[in-house]
Design an enzyme around this catalytic site. Sequence first.
Site, PDB file in Angstrom:
ATOM      1  N   THR A 101       6.232   1.912   0.977  1.00 32.97           N
ATOM      2  CA  THR A 101       7.618   1.535   1.262  1.00 32.97           C
ATOM      3  C   THR A 101       8.579   2.251   0.332  1.00 32.97           C
ATOM      4  O   THR A 101       9.642   2.719   0.760  1.00 32.97           O
ATOM      5  CB  THR A 101       7.803   0.011   1.142  1.00 32.97           C
ATOM      6  OG1 THR A 101       6.852  -0.650   1.979  1.00 32.97           O
ATOM      7  CG2 THR A 101       9.201  -0.393   1.550  1.00 32.97           C
ATOM      8  N   ASP A 116       5.186 -10.206   2.933  1.00 31.61           N
ATOM      9  CA  ASP A 116       4.683  -8.864   2.673  1.00 31.61           C
ATOM     10  C   ASP A 116       4.992  -7.902   3.814  1.00 31.61           C
ATOM     11  O   ASP A 116       4.969  -6.686   3.625  1.00 31.61           O
ATOM     12  CB  ASP A 116       3.170  -8.930   2.441  1.00 31.61           C
ATOM     13  CG  ASP A 116       2.611  -7.606   1.952  1.00 31.61           C
ATOM     14  OD1 ASP A 116       3.141  -7.062   0.968  1.00 31.61           O
ATOM     15  OD2 ASP A 116       1.648  -7.108   2.568  1.00 31.61           O
ATOM     16  N   SER A 156      -1.402  -1.032  -1.127  1.00 26.87           N
ATOM     17  CA  SER A 156      -0.590   0.189  -1.245  1.00 26.87           C
ATOM     18  C   SER A 156       0.711   0.115  -0.475  1.00 26.87           C
ATOM     19  O   SER A 156       1.443   1.099  -0.408  1.00 26.87           O
ATOM     20  CB  SER A 156      -1.396   1.398  -0.744  1.00 26.87           C
ATOM     21  OG  SER A 156      -2.559   1.584  -1.519  1.00 26.87           O
ATOM     22  N   ARG A 157       1.000  -1.052   0.119  1.00 26.85           N
ATOM     23  CA  ARG A 157       2.208  -1.149   0.929  1.00 26.85           C
ATOM     24  C   ARG A 157       3.473  -0.947   0.084  1.00 26.85           C
ATOM     25  O   ARG A 157       4.470  -0.409   0.561  1.00 26.85           O
ATOM     26  CB  ARG A 157       2.250  -2.497   1.649  1.00 26.85           C
ATOM     27  CG  ARG A 157       3.292  -2.568   2.752  1.00 26.85           C
ATOM     28  CD  ARG A 157       3.100  -3.788   3.628  1.00 26.85           C
ATOM     29  NE  ARG A 157       2.006  -3.594   4.565  1.00 26.85           N
ATOM     30  CZ  ARG A 157       1.148  -4.530   4.929  1.00 26.85           C
ATOM     31  NH1 ARG A 157       1.235  -5.736   4.411  1.00 26.85           N
ATOM     32  NH2 ARG A 157       0.195  -4.273   5.795  1.00 26.85           N
ATOM     33  N   GLY A 158       3.441  -1.369  -1.170  1.00 28.47           N
ATOM     34  CA  GLY A 158       4.608  -1.195  -2.036  1.00 28.47           C
ATOM     35  C   GLY A 158       4.932   0.268  -2.265  1.00 28.47           C
ATOM     36  O   GLY A 158       6.091   0.693  -2.145  1.00 28.47           O
TER      37      GLY A 158
END
Length: 342
Positions: free
Chosen positions: A282, A196, A277-279
Site C-alpha cells: 500500500t 486490514d 506485506s500489505r502495508g
Amino acid sequence: MPQTYPFSAIVGQYEMKRALLLAAIDPAIGGVLVLGDRGTGKSTAVRALAALLPPIKTVLGCRFNCDPDAPTAGCPDCQRNSNARLKVDKRPIPVIDLPLGASEDRVAGALDIEAALTQGKKTFQPGLLAAAHRGFLYVDEVNLLEDHLVDLLLDVAASGVNLIERDGLSLRHPARFVLVGSGNPEEGELRPQLLDRFGLSLDVTSPTDIAERIEVVKRRDAFERDPAQFLDSWARKDAALGKRILKARAELNEIAVGDEILEIAAGLAIKLSIDGSRGELTMMRAARALAAYEQRERVTPELLLAVAPSCLRHRLRRDPMDESGSSIRVERAIASISVAVA
C-alpha cells in the site's frame, strides 16, 4: 437532481482529500477509512471527488457498468450480447451508499420476485455491489455494520467478483469499487479483517481554528443560497483538478520505484511489527500515485514517508506497554527512519 458541493471548495481536511485523490488515481490502493467527528465533510468529499471525474463508458443495457473496451466475461448481461456488437453508453461515476440496515439481498442482489410471479422467469435483480462497480461504495458508520455484511464485503473486496448462490440462482458479476468507510471509533471498533482491507486510514476532527471554521460556514452558506453561482466560481479549479487526476492515472505505470524506497517501506513495517506485506504494498502504491499526482518521475523517500501514516496506522498491533495512539507510534518510527535516510 441535487447539486454536488465542489471538491476544491472543501476547507482544510488535507489528509482526507489527499487520500481520496490517491484512491481515485490508483484504486488498487484499496479504499479509504475515515474515522472521527461527524459533520467534517466525509460523504461530501466522496461525492465531490466523483463529480470531478468524467463519465465512464459502459455497455448499453448492462446493469453492471461494464467497460465496452474490456467487457467482463463474468457479466451475465454482456454474456447474453456476446455475439452482437456492444453499444456504448456513458454514465456518471457511481457513488453508492450502503445503509446499515440493508439486507444481504439488497447488497448482493437476489431473485426478482416480481418477474418470477408475473412472468415465471428466474431473473436476477442486481444489488448495491453491482451498482458500485467502477465507482465508489460509501459505508457510513462502517464500524456498526452487521457481521454478515462485513463478511460479504471482505469476499468481494478480495476477489472483485460478487458470487450469488441462492434462491435457485447461480451467477457471478464484476464488483470492483473504491470502498470508503467512515465512523466514530467511540461507538465501536472495526473487525480486524475489515480494517486490514482498507488501504488508507485517517482521523478527522472538527477545525479548531476560528478563521477556518468561519470559512467553512461562509462557503456552505453561499452554496446553499445560490448553488449555480457557487459552482461556477469553483468550476475552473475543479476542472483543473480533474485533469490532473486523469493525467496522473495515465502516467502511473511510468513512475519509477527504486529498491531504496522498498527498503524504507520494509524497515518501517518491521519497526512497527506490521503483519504481512500489505502495508508495504500500500505504501508503494500510494507513494507512486502521489508522485504521479505531483508530476514526479520517481518515488522519493519524502513522498513515501508522507503517505506512510495513512497506510500503517490502522495495521498496528495493540501494545500494552505503549499507551500512545497509533498515529504517534507511526510518527516516531518515521522520525527514526528519516534520521537514517538523512
